[in-house]
Design an enzyme around this catalytic site. Structure first.
Site, PDB file in Angstrom:
ATOM      1  CE  LYS A  83      26.633   6.879  42.395  1.00 41.01           C
ATOM      2  NZ  LYS A  83      28.061   6.591  42.377  1.00 41.01           N
TER       3      LYS A  83
HETATM    4  O1  G3P Z   1      30.547   5.391  40.988  1.00 34.38           O
HETATM    5  C1  G3P Z   1      30.363   4.054  41.173  1.00 34.38           C
HETATM    6  C2  G3P Z   1      31.155   3.117  40.298  1.00 34.38           C
HETATM    7  O2  G3P Z   1      31.397   3.677  39.061  1.00 34.38           O
HETATM    8  C3  G3P Z   1      32.350   2.516  40.962  1.00 34.38           C
HETATM    9  O3  G3P Z   1      33.221   1.867  40.087  1.00 34.38           O
HETATM   10  O4  G3P Z   1      35.433   0.862  39.655  1.00 34.38           O
HETATM   11  O5  G3P Z   1      34.621   1.069  42.029  1.00 34.38           O
HETATM   12  O6  G3P Z   1      33.596  -0.578  40.470  1.00 34.38           O
HETATM   13  P1  G3P Z   1      34.280   0.738  40.596  1.00 34.38           P
END
Ligand code: G3P
Length: 215
Positions: A83
């Site tokens: 990533k």
């Molecule tokens: O993996 C990255 C992403 O899905 C993070 O989500 O909930 O932290 O915005 P959030």
């Protein structure tokens, strides 16, 4: 549409791996920070139970540092995907990694043009963050729709991985728009399975079966 879990929690991953529907896992530094285990041990265990891409993020801010970190991360398992946050440095790193045959997932994508640039740099996946866009008063799913259209227009093979999913409707919309993958927390995946009418239906069938059994 492929379903990924967005977590580094091994118990959740191990559980969903038995459901017969899990296609991959995405992690990030925040998700790994919530777990007690050493991150390399944890990623190795995840790679062993899930036969699909497992995203692990680099934290260096320069391309050489990103590539160095990526070279270590890919040793953990053959299904590790690197990533890389979108930036000019990230684009350089994704191009270098792609040229080495290492798969990348361009993360923290908030616009369709960022996604197009990542695809041009050789990213295997792009991750638009729908929940965080919604939080900032944008319509996250509109960005996903635009990315899907642009990739279709130019026959781009980079997969659209919808991330930062907060609820089942994000998943439905991702599927309707033709996104390749939705990655979601365990809680959202549980919500997808359940429906109150299913629960009532099972309860009624069991009650009626009792009547059949007793004659
Ligand atoms: O993996 C990255 C992403 O899905 C993070 O989500 O909930 O932290 O915005 P959030």
């Amino acid at each position: 549409m492929k379903i990924f879990l967005d977590t580094a929690n091994f118990e959740e991953i191990k559980e969903v791996a038995t459901w017969g529907i899990l296609d991959g896992v995405t992690t990030n530094p925040t998700l790994l920070s919530k777990e007690k285990e050493d991150y390399k041990t944890l990623l190795k265990k995840i790679c062993e139970v899930v036969d699909g891409p497992i995203s692990a993020e680099v934290v260096s801010l320069d391309p050489d540092g990103m590539v160095r970190e990526a070279s270590e991360l890919v040793k953990i398992g053959k299904n590790i995907v690197i990533k890389v946050p979108i930036s000019t440095e990230g684009l350089k790193a994704m191009r270098m990694l792609s040229d080495k045959g290492i798969k990348t997932n361009c993360t923290l994508v908030f616009s369709p043009i960022q996604a197009l640039l990542a695809a041009k740099a050789g990213a295997s996946f792009v991750s638009p963050f729908v929940g965080r866009l919604d939080d900032a008063s944008h319509i996250g799913m509109e960005i996903v729709g635009q990315i899907v259209t642009i990739f279709q227009n130019y026959d781009i093979s980079t997969e659209v991985l919808v991330a930062s999913i907060r609820n089942p409707l994000h998943v439905v919309d991702a599927a309707l728009m033709g996104a390749d993958i939705a990655t979601m927390p365990f809680k959202v995946l549980q919500q997808l399975v359940k429906h109150p009418l299913t629960d009532v239906g099972i309860k009624n069938f069991l009650a009626d079966w009792e009547k059949v059994r007793k004659g």
